[in-house]
Write a protein that holds these residues in place. Structure first.
Motif, mmCIF file in Angstrom:
data_model
loop_
_atom_site.group_PDB
_atom_site.id
_atom_site.type_symbol
_atom_site.label_atom_id
_atom_site.label_comp_id
_atom_site.label_asym_id
_atom_site.label_seq_id
_atom_site.Cartn_x
_atom_site.Cartn_y
_atom_site.Cartn_z
ATOM 1 N N ASP A 103 0.834 -1.237 0.158
ATOM 2 C CA ASP A 103 -0.118 -0.052 -0.175
ATOM 3 C C ASP A 103 0.838 1.268 0.148
ATOM 4 O O ASP A 103 0.230 2.508 0.305
ATOM 5 C CB ASP A 103 -0.923 -0.074 1.289
ATOM 6 N N GLY A 104 2.004 1.296 -0.222
ATOM 7 C CA GLY A 104 2.937 2.258 -0.346
ATOM 8 C C GLY A 104 3.647 2.856 0.991
ATOM 9 O O GLY A 104 4.407 3.840 0.775
ATOM 10 N N LYS A 105 3.186 2.141 2.068
ATOM 11 C CA LYS A 105 3.869 2.702 3.282
ATOM 12 C C LYS A 105 5.573 2.000 3.420
ATOM 13 O O LYS A 105 5.489 1.115 3.141
ATOM 14 C CB LYS A 105 2.993 2.180 4.439
ATOM 15 N N ILE A 106 6.237 2.998 3.942
ATOM 16 C CA ILE A 106 7.576 2.730 3.989
ATOM 17 C C ILE A 106 8.011 2.338 5.464
ATOM 18 O O ILE A 106 7.697 3.323 6.477
ATOM 19 C CB ILE A 106 8.379 3.833 3.510
ATOM 20 N N SER A 107 8.616 1.460 5.929
ATOM 21 C CA SER A 107 8.992 1.097 7.267
ATOM 22 C C SER A 107 10.728 1.062 7.128
ATOM 23 O O SER A 107 11.200 0.789 6.262
ATOM 24 C CB SER A 107 8.633 -0.321 7.635
ATOM 25 N N VAL A 108 11.318 1.764 8.374
ATOM 26 C CA VAL A 108 12.468 2.012 8.471
ATOM 27 C C VAL A 108 12.890 1.357 9.723
ATOM 28 O O VAL A 108 12.331 1.797 10.493
ATOM 29 C CB VAL A 108 12.900 3.281 8.190
ATOM 30 N N VAL A 109 14.028 0.700 9.844
ATOM 31 C CA VAL A 109 14.437 0.213 11.097
ATOM 32 C C VAL A 109 16.025 0.321 11.394
ATOM 33 O O VAL A 109 16.674 0.139 10.280
ATOM 34 C CB VAL A 109 14.364 -1.379 11.266
ATOM 35 N N ALA A 110 16.758 1.030 12.260
ATOM 36 C CA ALA A 110 17.875 1.069 12.384
ATOM 37 C C ALA A 110 18.685 0.448 13.723
ATOM 38 O O ALA A 110 17.857 0.196 14.760
ATOM 39 C CB ALA A 110 18.410 2.759 12.550
ATOM 40 N N GLY A 111 19.616 -0.114 13.598
ATOM 41 C CA GLY A 111 20.278 -0.805 14.753
ATOM 42 C C GLY A 111 21.658 -0.462 14.632
ATOM 43 O O GLY A 111 22.353 -0.123 13.994
ATOM 44 N N VAL A 112 22.367 -0.034 16.196
ATOM 45 C CA VAL A 112 23.550 0.179 16.256
ATOM 46 C C VAL A 112 24.229 -0.661 17.502
ATOM 47 O O VAL A 112 23.448 -1.034 18.450
ATOM 48 C CB VAL A 112 23.860 1.724 16.704
ATOM 49 N N THR A 113 25.243 -1.295 17.196
ATOM 50 C CA THR A 113 25.890 -1.924 18.171
ATOM 51 C C THR A 113 26.381 -1.229 19.404
ATOM 52 O O THR A 113 26.623 -0.066 19.130
ATOM 53 C CB THR A 113 27.041 -2.925 17.422
ATOM 54 N N ALA A 114 26.796 -2.004 20.415
ATOM 55 C CA ALA A 114 26.767 -1.222 21.823
ATOM 56 C C ALA A 114 28.156 -0.486 21.810
ATOM 57 O O ALA A 114 27.933 0.694 22.232
ATOM 58 C CB ALA A 114 26.659 -2.169 23.004
ATOM 59 N N ASP A 115 29.032 -0.848 21.061
ATOM 60 C CA ASP A 115 30.194 0.015 20.881
ATOM 61 C C ASP A 115 30.227 1.024 20.319
ATOM 62 O O ASP A 115 31.190 2.298 20.481
ATOM 63 C CB ASP A 115 31.365 -0.946 20.371
ATOM 64 N N TRP A 116 29.262 1.486 19.371
ATOM 65 C CA TRP A 116 29.253 2.704 18.632
ATOM 66 C C TRP A 116 27.807 3.506 19.003
ATOM 67 O O TRP A 116 27.524 4.424 18.561
ATOM 68 C CB TRP A 116 28.803 2.332 17.375
ATOM 69 N N SER A 117 26.778 3.006 19.890
ATOM 70 C CA SER A 117 25.715 3.614 20.282
ATOM 71 C C SER A 117 25.693 4.843 21.225
ATOM 72 O O SER A 117 24.943 5.670 21.138
ATOM 73 C CB SER A 117 24.643 2.727 20.907
ATOM 74 N N GLY A 118 26.989 5.171 21.357
ATOM 75 C CA GLY A 118 27.270 6.397 22.268
ATOM 76 C C GLY A 118 27.556 7.474 21.165
ATOM 77 O O GLY A 118 27.087 8.746 21.738
ATOM 78 N N GLY A 173 13.332 6.010 19.083
ATOM 79 C CA GLY A 173 13.355 4.817 19.845
ATOM 80 C C GLY A 173 14.783 5.007 20.309
ATOM 81 O O GLY A 173 15.142 5.991 20.773
ATOM 82 N N ARG A 174 15.188 3.754 20.898
ATOM 83 C CA ARG A 174 16.486 3.622 21.633
ATOM 84 C C ARG A 174 17.675 4.027 20.886
ATOM 85 O O ARG A 174 17.824 3.706 19.812
ATOM 86 C CB ARG A 174 16.749 2.403 22.402
ATOM 87 N N PRO A 175 18.757 4.333 21.627
ATOM 88 C CA PRO A 175 19.917 4.393 21.008
ATOM 89 C C PRO A 175 20.710 3.220 20.134
ATOM 90 O O PRO A 175 21.232 3.584 18.944
ATOM 91 C CB PRO A 175 21.228 4.838 21.991
ATOM 92 N N ASP A 176 20.060 2.023 20.708
ATOM 93 C CA ASP A 176 20.746 0.836 19.891
ATOM 94 C C ASP A 176 19.636 0.167 18.697
ATOM 95 O O ASP A 176 19.883 -0.539 18.007
ATOM 96 C CB ASP A 176 20.974 -0.319 21.104
ATOM 97 N N MET A 177 18.340 0.600 19.194
ATOM 98 C CA MET A 177 17.215 0.216 18.119
ATOM 99 C C MET A 177 16.180 1.131 17.832
ATOM 100 O O MET A 177 15.626 1.636 18.695
ATOM 101 C CB MET A 177 16.848 -1.257 18.574
ATOM 102 N N ALA A 178 15.530 1.488 16.902
ATOM 103 C CA ALA A 178 14.622 2.432 16.472
ATOM 104 C C ALA A 178 13.819 2.114 15.290
ATOM 105 O O ALA A 178 14.484 1.464 14.275
ATOM 106 C CB ALA A 178 15.239 3.873 16.385
ATOM 107 N N MET A 179 12.838 2.406 15.058
ATOM 108 C CA MET A 179 11.746 2.233 13.873
ATOM 109 C C MET A 179 11.168 3.588 13.665
ATOM 110 O O MET A 179 10.845 4.403 14.569
ATOM 111 C CB MET A 179 10.750 1.156 14.425
#
Length: 878
Positions: free
Chosen positions: A812-827, A848-854
């Motif tokens: 239906d044209g909706k875009i989902s975006v998910v990002a993840g950062v490992t603990a050593d770089w999330s700072g 979302g959180r520093p290590d996972m966001a949507m």
């Protein structure tokens, strides 16, 4: 003299003078759209004064429960600030309907005050209308009041008709002069006699008003003497109690002293002179009696006014430090004080406590938060400048109303205590569409009735569906006319009719009026006045003229369907009380040819078992095929005989009692001859319509059969589709649900494997940035948001030290975006900031959180550019 004794002596005195003691009517005026609440003793006699109704007595006396807390008559804002304002009060009154007049009314009042109550005659002052020489002469020559204590009062501030001593029901209609009696509290109290510049002081207090209705005013202002002048008097019980108990404030009388002590007990307040205790004591009376008379807290009309009063009381409890539910615990104190005079209060005490507690709990959850916001807003206001008070802005007023349920007058009350004004105009603008709810009481305005002065309509519809009649009046667009032509819509008044006019929840009859070549189709029948039926419809052929004889014929089939539903409603009401409890009371109904819709007081949804039990009881009564019996008797005899009066209905001294099956109720509607005529009864829906109010819809007869047949057809189709028998449908459906759950579980496992496989393949696309962190940015196809998140987690585990961002576009044209950062770089690289960077470019948002966001968006064309910019964004953070 205790308040209860003062009330009793008043009624007994006038009974000894030939008056009939009439019980207090409900606080909800019966069938009167012009009033929000009963606000004086004359309300229940209004139609008698105007000649639209008659009673079997010409003298009456009452102690009328009254409320002035909404609409045109509103004392709510003054409670807690003055010694004599109340939301609820009792009005002692005596009334003459064309019997005695000024001489006897004045003599009765003087004897009551000086002989029965024992007030010193020298303490009493009187006022008369400036032109009422008759009343002046009676006071001076016959009663013996000195001239210096008789004050003539003229027109009020130059108004054309208005005067403090000239009473009128409306701009036109019955009116007349009045005489008021004042009590002098003595020179130690500041204030001057009525009519003096110091009259607003508290030394001279009005205690009784005698109204002499002797004129009829027309639209031009002309006064015509009434053929039968009437008397309407009113004396506030609380005011006269204060005088007789030698206290200056109404809140010091015995009744209020007990309630204030109860409020102090429940709030922990030690200072019995605290104004908040007076407010709570006043409001428990208004709230309790409104609930007794069927009003439930809501967001419109009378229910909204009740909610405002409750919340004002709770706020004053909060002001005294009580943050837990307390208000409902004052009901036993009130029953102790007023239960003997009003047994209905004691009978419904548990119900009143329950409703109040629910409302307390509902508002208590937000009161503390709302007060913090208000306190903060008031603290931030600038100090008053040059004597001009600071103003609380309209947006804050609206936020308190819309989010925390603070009625604007409650906020205004708090602001007034702190010397702050409110921006009412700003609030009105901010309200927009919600304004209707906040001012729902405004719908109770004077209804624009048709001007009619002829004979009443004789209703013959109990026995006949067709009768000869004569046209008495015709109306087109509200204007009385002599003829109505073909094609015109009109209202027809007949001398007699078989058409039932809408009342008691039953809709008006439909049918035809015929005469020679004239046919008038009746689409509805309504009362344009008590006892005057208006037939609404259109001339289909010929024309109608005043005086024309015609044949009035009711649609027999429509009437038959309607009366089946109406009779079933009575049986259902009785059954609901048996199944759910005696607290069930009717709160409204609509009966037409299709269904019966019945609203009733109950605090929880009905279970399937409850509904089935009600159906069983009603259908059992139908099968007995008992004859329905209607008889006319006095209201008192009907109630003594066990007949139930219905909420919101207006009853005269003579009522119609319907016995049908095991039900006995007061009802003026049309009904079946025997219970068996109803045929079949079936409940089709049940649900809530307001706090503490449920609604049941049911069908009868052919409609019930059609409903059952339609349901059976649906069951048959469902059984056929599932290749089973109707009786086996539950088991078949349960089996299919188990199979579906198993398939869904297998599908989810397969998708997880697919996502894992796809994730492993994607890891090869990662690039290593200068800082040594791996970056993977790409879009994938056919992956839902849940699986997208799993893929990111897997990629983080595989890549060990990485920033990952995946995007997927749905069908239906909706875009989902998910990002993840490992603990050593999330700072340094925040996943929430990264998602926000991409989502903002594709018309969306996320976090979302520093290590996972949507996040997500909708602009697919902008997605490639947004993804291409991620590398530079990440490198800038490193």
């Amino acid at each position: 003299m205790k308040t209860s004794e003062i009330r009793q002596k008043f009624l007994q005195f006038f009974q000894s003078k030939g008056h009939t003691i009439v019980p207090s009517s409900s606080l909800v005026p019966g069938n009167d759209p012009t009033l929000l609440f009963t606000n004086s003793g004359m309300v229940q006699f209004k139609d008698v004064f105007t000649g639209k109704d008659t009673r079997n007595y010409t003298r009456a006396t009452s102690s009328q429960r009254s409320v002035r807390a909404g609409g045109k008559h509103n004392d709510l804002e003054n409670v807690g600030y003055t010694a004599r304002h109340h939301t609820f009060f009792e009005m002692l009154g005596n009334f003459s309907f064309g019997d005695y007049f000024k001489r006897d009314a004045i003599a009765f009042a003087w004897e009551m005050l000086t002989k029965v109550y024992g007030l010193p005659a020298e303490k009493l002052w009187v006022t008369v209308y400036q032109e009422d020489d008759e009343a002046y002469g009676i006071w001076e020559k016959e009663i013996g009041v000195p001239r210096e204590r008789i004050v003539r009062i003229g027109d009020n501030k130059g108004a054309r008709y208005a005067s403090d001593n000239f009473w009128q029901m409306a701009d036109t209609g019955p009116c007349g002069p009045c005489t008021e009696i004042f009590f002098d509290h003595g020179p130690e109290i500041w204030g001057g006699p009525p009519g003096s510049p110091e009259e607003d002081g508290d030394r001279y207090i009005e205690i009784w008003n005698l109204v002499f209705m002797q004129f009829e005013r027309d639209a031009s202002g002309t006064l015509t003497p009434l053929p039968k002048p009437c008397v309407d008097t009113g004396m506030g019980l609380e005011r006269i109690a204060a005088v007789l108990q030698h206290v200056h404030s109404n809140y010091e009388i015995d009744l209020f002293a007990a309630l204030i002590a109860g409020a102090a007990r429940e709030t922990g307040c030690k200072d019995l002179t605290e104004n908040s205790l007076k407010v709570i004591a006043d409001h428990i009376r208004a709230c309790s009696f409104l609930i007794v008379d069927g009003v439930i807290p809501s967001n419109e009309g009378r229910g909204y006014v009740l909610r405002r009063i409750v919340r004002r009381a709770l706020r004053h409890g909060y002001k005294l430090g009580q943050t837990k539910p307390f208000f409902h615990r004052l009901v036993p104190d009130l029953v102790m004080q007023m239960g003997d005079a009003y047994p209905e209060l004691a009978k419904n005490a548990a119900r009143v406590e329950q409703v109040l507690r629910q409302e307390e709990e509902r508002f208590g959850e937000t009161l503390e938060h709302g007060m913090k916001i208000l306190d903060s807003a008031l603290a931030a206001l600038p100090a008053a400048v040059k004597g001009q008070a600071a103003t609380l802005d309209g947006n804050t007023l609206f936020t308190l109303y819309d989010t925390y349920g603070f009625p604007v007058d409650l906020t205004a009350d708090i602001c007034r205590e702190r010397g702050v004004e409110i921006d009412q105009a700003g609030f009105d603008v901010a309200m927009d569409r919600q304004r209707d709810q906040a001012r729902a009481a405004g719908k109770f305005k004077m209804a624009e009735g048709l001007v009619y002065s002829g004979a009443q309509t004789v209703f013959e519809g109990y026995e006949h569906l067709e009768r000869k009649a004569k046209v008495l009046a015709l109306y087109v667009e509200g204007t009385q006319v002599q003829r109505v032509a073909v094609g015109q819509d009109a209202i027809v008044v007949l001398d007699s009719t078989p058409f039932y006019a809408e009342s008691g929840g039953q809709v008006g009859d439909v049918g035809v009026l015929t005469s020679g070549t004239t046919t008038f189709k009746v689409l509805d029948t309504q009362k344009i006045q008590p006892g005057v039926f208006g037939h609404h419809g259109r001339v289909q052929t010929g024309e109608l003229t005043v005086g024309m004889p015609l044949l009035a014929t009711v649609d027999a089939e429509q009437r038959a369907r309607t009366i089946r539903n109406h009779s079933a409603t009575h049986l259902m009401h009785k059954a609901l009380r048996e199944v759910l409890g005696g607290h069930v009371q009717q709160r409204g109904s609509l009966v037409d040819g299709d269904k019966t819709r019945f609203d009733f007081a109950h605090d929880a949804p009905m279970s399937d078992a409850d509904i089935q039990r009600v159906e069983q009881i009603v259908n059992a009564e139908i099968l007995t095929n008992q004859a329905a019996n209607a008889q006319v008797m006095s209201y008192d005899d009907a109630v003594k005989g066990g007949a139930m009066a219905l909420f919101g209905e207006k009853y005269g001294d003579t009522v119609r009692v319907l016995d049908i099956g095991f039900s006995r109720e007061l009802c003026g509607g049309t009904h079946v001859s025997r219970t068996g005529d109803i045929g079949l009864f079936k409940v089709v829906s049940e649900g809530g319509v307001a706090a503490g109010v449920r609604r049941v819809e049911a069908v009868t007869g052919a409609n019930a059969l059609a409903w059952v047949q339609a349901l059976n057809a649906t069951v048959q189709r469902a059984a056929s589709a599932l290749k089973t028998q109707p009786a086996d449908l539950p088991e078949r459906i349960a089996l299919l649900q188990d199979q579906l759950k198993s398939v869904e579980k297998e599908l989810e496992q397969a998708r997880a494997k697919l996502a894992s496989s796809a994730g492993n393949a994607l890891s090869d696309q990662a690039v290593v940035l200068s800082a040594g962190v791996k970056l993977l940015v790409t879009s994938v196809q056919g992956v839902d948001p849940k699986d997208l998140r799993s893929m990111v987690d897997q990629l983080k585990d595989k890549l060990k030290s990485a920033v990952v961002l995946l995007a997927a576009t749905s069908a239906d044209g909706k875009i989902s975006v998910v990002a993840g950062v490992t603990a050593d770089w999330s700072g340094k690289v925040k996943a929430g900031d990264l998602v926000g960077f991409v989502a903002g470019q594709i018309g969306g948002k996320g976090g979302g959180r520093p290590d996972m966001a949507m996040g997500g968006g909708t602009d697919a064309q902008a997605l490639p550019g947004a993804l291409a910019g991620v590398k530079a964004w990440v490198e800038a953070k490193l």
